[in-house]
Structures are given as structure tokens and as C-alpha cells.
Design a protein around this motif. Structure first.
Motif, PDB file in Angstrom:
ATOM      1  N   ARG A  45      30.897  20.197 -42.197  1.00 44.92           N
ATOM      2  CA  ARG A  45      31.057  19.636 -43.543  1.00 44.92           C
ATOM      3  C   ARG A  45      31.792  20.581 -44.501  1.00 44.92           C
ATOM      4  N   ALA A  80      35.320  19.795 -46.365  1.00 49.75           N
ATOM      5  CA  ALA A  80      35.429  19.857 -47.830  1.00 49.75           C
ATOM      6  C   ALA A  80      36.558  20.805 -48.244  1.00 49.75           C
ATOM      7  N   GLU A 106      39.882  19.044 -47.631  1.00 44.40           N
ATOM      8  CA  GLU A 106      40.187  18.044 -48.657  1.00 44.40           C
ATOM      9  C   GLU A 106      40.617  18.700 -49.957  1.00 44.40           C
ATOM     10  N   SER A 107      39.938  19.778 -50.360  1.00 44.18           N
ATOM     11  CA  SER A 107      40.271  20.418 -51.638  1.00 44.18           C
ATOM     12  C   SER A 107      41.602  21.155 -51.578  1.00 44.18           C
TER      13      SER A 107
END
Length: 187
Positions: free
Chosen positions: A135, A139, A142-143
Motif C-alpha cells: 500500500r 501511494a 500515485e503521488s
């Protein structure tokens, strides 16, 4: 080709199995066919011979089971700095520009031909990889708007982590992929 068709299964199997089937089918057909059709019977094993060549080509550069086991044992005994240096050498050899990351979820930021990949490898010795490792990597991806993500770990993925990795297109390297990626480098 259907995933469980005979030829698909043979492509995933050792190459010599298809070659053996080609020889057996050709020999039996040659022996049992009437005189005028023996050549046709002998050629009936040709599709299996083609599959054998395709499987051999795919398997040519793959590491053996002994090499995978040797790699796993050597990597399990390494400390993080040595393992990170080894990965960096392998990535650079494969044409990536490598940057060590300072974020906890990402260890390397790779770039090749305009594509960025985030790599998480610090937990490579974990006995089992779960969502708690994947996870944060997703994340961070994506950022940072990176196109690819790679998780490196010797242990198997948990039942929850497998579909998560597939859904988010996170590549997973385990012992066999590491044995291939680290080929030629001293362990």
C-alpha cells in the motif's frame, strides 16, 4: 491461446518434454501408418517440435532451480547496504538511471526511456509480504505519478496482497526474478 490448452501447458513446461512428445508421436505414426503415408505420420509430431523450440527459446536465459536456491540463500544472508548496492549495479547494467530515495516506502527511483519506476526492496527478507508493504508503495507511485512500481521480496505474497498487486500493476520480484536480474554479479 487458451491458458490451459495442451500447447499453452507445454510452453510453460520444460522444453524437452515437448521434444520427447514430438519424437514419440512421429515414431509411432511412422510405424503404424501404411507404407505410402509414413512420411506424413513422421511429420505429425512437428507441432510439438515447434513448441519445444519456442519453450527452449523462452527458457534459454532463465536460471536453474539450483541457481535460484543459491541466490535466495546468498541474498538472505546479506545486509541491506550490500543488497542495495547489488540491486543498483543490476539496474544500471540494464540501462536504468538509478536514484536512491529518501522516502520510507521507496528505496530506488529508476528511469529508462522516459518511464519512471519506484522500487521497494528494503523488506526483501520478510517471511511473507502483505498489504502493509504494498500500500505505501502504491501511494508513493500515485503521488509521484510514476508509471511503474516494483516490490522485491523473497517471501511469498499473502492472499490479500496478490490481488492488490495485480490490480495496481505492481511487479513482484522474488527469488527467480532476482536470480535472473542479478546474473553475472558476485553475490
Amino acid at each position: 491461446m487458451a491458458k490451459n490448452s495442451l500447447f499453452a501447458i507445454l510452453l510453460r513446461s520444460r522444453w524437452w518434454i515437448s521434444a520427447l512428445i514430438a519424437i514419440i508421436v512421429g515414431a509411432i505414426s511412422f510405424a503404424l501408418m501404411p507404407e505410402g503415408f509414413r512420411v506424413v505420420g513422421a511429420v505429425s509430431g512437428l507441432p510439438f517440435a515447434v513448441i519445444a523450440v519456442m519453450a527452449l527459446r523462452r527458457q534459454w536465459h532463465l536460471p536453474s532451480a539450483a541457481r535460484i536456491e543459491q541466490t535466495q540463500q546468498a541474498l538472505s544472508a546479506m545486509a541491506w547496504p550490500a543488497f542495495a548496492d547489488l540491486l543498483e549495479q543490476a539496474f544500471k547494467r540494464d540501462g536504468y538511471t538509478v536514484q536512491r530515495s529518501k522516502t520510507p516506502a521507496v528505496d530506488f527511483e529508476l528511469e529508462r526511456q522516459g518511464r519512471r519506476m519506484l522500487v521497494s526492496a528494503r523488506r526483501w527478507k520478510s517471511a511473507r509480504t502483505g498489504l502493509e508493504a504494498l500500500r505505501p508503495l502504491q501511494a508513493a507511485r500515485e503521488s509521484s505519478e510514476a508509471q511503474d512500481a516494483l516490490y522485491i521480496g523473497l517471501g511469498p505474497l499473502s492472499e490479500q496482497a496478490q490481488p492488490f498487486a495485480a490490480e495496481h500493476r505492481i511487479a513482484i520480484w522474488q527469488a527467480s526474478e532476482l536470480a535472473h536480474a542479478l546474473r553475472g554479479l558476485p553475490l
